[in-house]
Design a protein around this motif. Structure first.
Motif, PDB file in Angstrom:
ATOM      1  N   SER A  16      37.517  12.426 -31.312  1.00 14.16           N
ATOM      2  CA  SER A  16      36.243  11.778 -31.622  1.00 14.16           C
ATOM      3  C   SER A  16      36.128  11.559 -33.123  1.00 14.16           C
ATOM      4  CB  SER A  16      35.059  12.627 -31.129  1.00 14.16           C
ATOM      5  OG  SER A  16      35.033  13.876 -31.793  1.00 14.16           O
ATOM      6  N   ALA A  20      35.942   2.484 -34.427  1.00 14.96           N
ATOM      7  CA  ALA A  20      35.934   1.794 -33.139  1.00 14.96           C
ATOM      8  C   ALA A  20      37.088   0.807 -33.039  1.00 14.96           C
ATOM      9  CB  ALA A  20      34.604   1.074 -32.937  1.00 14.96           C
ATOM     10  N   ASP A  69      37.430   7.374 -28.241  1.00 19.46           N
ATOM     11  CA  ASP A  69      36.458   8.289 -28.850  1.00 19.46           C
ATOM     12  C   ASP A  69      35.643   8.913 -27.723  1.00 19.46           C
ATOM     13  OD1 ASP A  69      34.267   9.555 -30.116  1.00 19.46           O
ATOM     14  OD2 ASP A  69      34.395   8.187 -31.815  1.00 19.46           O
ATOM     15  N   ASN A  71      33.088  10.748 -27.906  1.00 15.51           N
ATOM     16  CA  ASN A  71      31.646  10.713 -28.150  1.00 15.51           C
ATOM     17  C   ASN A  71      31.031   9.352 -27.838  1.00 15.51           C
ATOM     18  OD1 ASN A  71      31.671  13.367 -28.939  1.00 15.51           O
ATOM     19  ND2 ASN A  71      31.649  12.938 -31.138  1.00 15.51           N
ATOM     20  N   GLN A  72      31.869   8.321 -27.716  1.00 18.76           N
ATOM     21  CA  GLN A  72      31.384   6.978 -27.382  1.00 18.76           C
ATOM     22  C   GLN A  72      32.141   6.441 -26.171  1.00 18.76           C
ATOM     23  OE1 GLN A  72      30.627   4.392 -30.956  1.00 18.76           O
ATOM     24  NE2 GLN A  72      31.826   5.958 -32.000  1.00 18.76           N
ATOM     25  N   ARG A  73      32.475   7.322 -25.270  1.00 14.59           N
ATOM     26  CA  ARG A  73      33.409   7.029 -24.181  1.00 14.59           C
ATOM     27  C   ARG A  73      32.938   5.966 -23.189  1.00 14.59           C
ATOM     28  NH1 ARG A  73      32.455  10.036 -19.481  1.00 14.59           N
ATOM     29  NH2 ARG A  73      34.686  10.274 -19.111  1.00 14.59           N
ATOM     30  N   THR A  75      31.154   3.179 -23.952  1.00  9.20           N
ATOM     31  CA  THR A  75      30.814   1.865 -24.518  1.00  9.20           C
ATOM     32  C   THR A  75      31.656   0.756 -23.892  1.00  9.20           C
ATOM     33  OG1 THR A  75      32.280   2.280 -26.411  1.00  9.20           O
ATOM     34  CG2 THR A  75      29.947   2.790 -26.694  1.00  9.20           C
ATOM     35  N   CYS A  94      34.845  -1.300 -29.292  1.00 11.93           N
ATOM     36  CA  CYS A  94      34.243  -0.317 -28.404  1.00 11.93           C
ATOM     37  C   CYS A  94      35.213   0.837 -28.188  1.00 11.93           C
ATOM     38  CB  CYS A  94      33.856  -0.956 -27.076  1.00 11.93           C
ATOM     39  SG  CYS A  94      35.248  -1.729 -26.212  1.00 11.93           S
ATOM     40  N   GLU A  95      34.749   1.839 -27.446  1.00  9.93           N
ATOM     41  CA  GLU A  95      35.537   3.047 -27.249  1.00  9.93           C
ATOM     42  C   GLU A  95      35.551   3.467 -25.780  1.00  9.93           C
ATOM     43  OE1 GLU A  95      37.131   3.443 -29.876  1.00  9.93           O
ATOM     44  OE2 GLU A  95      36.110   4.604 -31.420  1.00  9.93           O
TER      45      GLU A  95
END
Length: 305
Positions: A16, A20, A69, A71-73, A75, A94-95
């Motif tokens: 994480s 992006a 990532d 923490n932004q899985r 998106t 995006c992630e």
């Protein structure tokens, strides 16, 4: 070794906090099979859907807008869901992570699963769809030889990936010969479809059937109500799906006019010769009663046939 596709880590080798998108071409990537070790394999029962799962993973691995990532899985999942799961059309940084990417691939194959699944509940979520079988024999877990394209590899609570090739000992799948009942058919959930030959159904196109026009979605189901093609709108009879034309229709409290070709009229006048009046529809096709006139402004708007 066969090839597999996966989301594994960010550009710094961490899980994480990275930038992006795929910064080094390896965050979401194709690589050779390896022993993670895997402890479960989920195999899609439908060969065509398994192929779609694999194709979607390949497209994700080639799309550098998609990075890793945790923490932004979700998106990527949100963007893909909004564009009909067309991964090649994702053009926003995006992630994702390993299990969220599997969820995207599965949804792209027409199998609905949540974007919130993780490696701890992934097997349960996939099996609950009824679309997968669980393979746990050592031959599927300790080598790539018996894997098939589209298989989902899982090391619970740690990692997941998708097989992109068949192993050299994978069972050959015999092609299934499907024979459709000719003509109109209805699915178990009440959706109508049409078989034009014993081996094919009408899907993703218009069809002229028994003197009337119909349109079918990509899955082959007849569309009812409003249908947009390019910039043009049509209205398919909600009762039987046939295209309506040369008439007014009332939808959600608004009136629209459908021309001889079925197109919704926009930005112009509709002539009513019997009343010697012209009715105006705006740029959205909505009839504006307050603009009824017997002297249309033809310098600005045309009379729509």
């Amino acid at each position: 070794m066969i090839k597999i596709g996966q989301a594994s880590r960010d550009e710094r080798g961490r899980y994480s906090g990275g930038i992006a998108g795929d910064q080094d071409g390896r965050e979401v990537a194709i690589r050779e099979w390896y022993s993670r070790p895997w402890n479960k394999v989920l195999r899609c029962k439908d060969v065509a859907k398994a192929e779609k799962i694999a194709v979607t993973m390949e497209k994700a691995c080639k799309n550098d807008y998609i990075g890793y990532d945790q923490n932004q899985r979700t998106t990527l999942y949100s963007i893909a869901k909004s564009n009909g799961w067309k991964i090649e059309d994702v053009k926003t940084l995006c992630e994702t992570d390993c299990s969220a990417l599997v969820a995207v691939c599965v949804n792209a194959a027409g199998i609905k699963v949540s974007g919130d699944i993780y490696t701890g509940n992934e097997a349960k979520a996939l099996l609950q769809t009824g679309e997968f079988e669980l393979l746990s024999a050592p031959k599927y877990l300790l080598s790539d030889e018996y894997l098939k394209r589209g298989d989902i590899l899982l090391y619970e609570f740690h990692h997941t990936a998708i097989a992109l090739e068949n192993g050299k000992k994978a069972e050959k799948t015999k092609p299934v010969q499907v024979e459709y009942p000719l003509g109109w058919n209805v699915s178990s959930d009440g959706q109508w479809w049409y078989a034009d030959t014993p081996q094919s159904i009408v899907a993703g196109r218009w069809a002229y059937i028994n003197g009337r026009w119909y349109v079918f979605d990509q899955k082959g189901f007849m569309i009812r109500g409003w249908f947009k093609q390019g910039e043009d709108w049509y209205y398919m009879n909600p009762a039987d799906g046939a295209m309506l034309s040369e008439q007014w229709v009332d939808v959600d409290g608004k009136s629209y006019y459908l021309t001889q070709s079925g197109l919704m009229a926009r930005s112009g006048y509709i002539e009513d010769a019997s009343e010697k009046l012209y009715f105006f529809v705006d740029e959205n096709g909505v009839y504006k009663k307050e603009l009824d006139t017997d002297a249309p402004d033809l310098s600005k708007y045309e009379v729509i046939e």
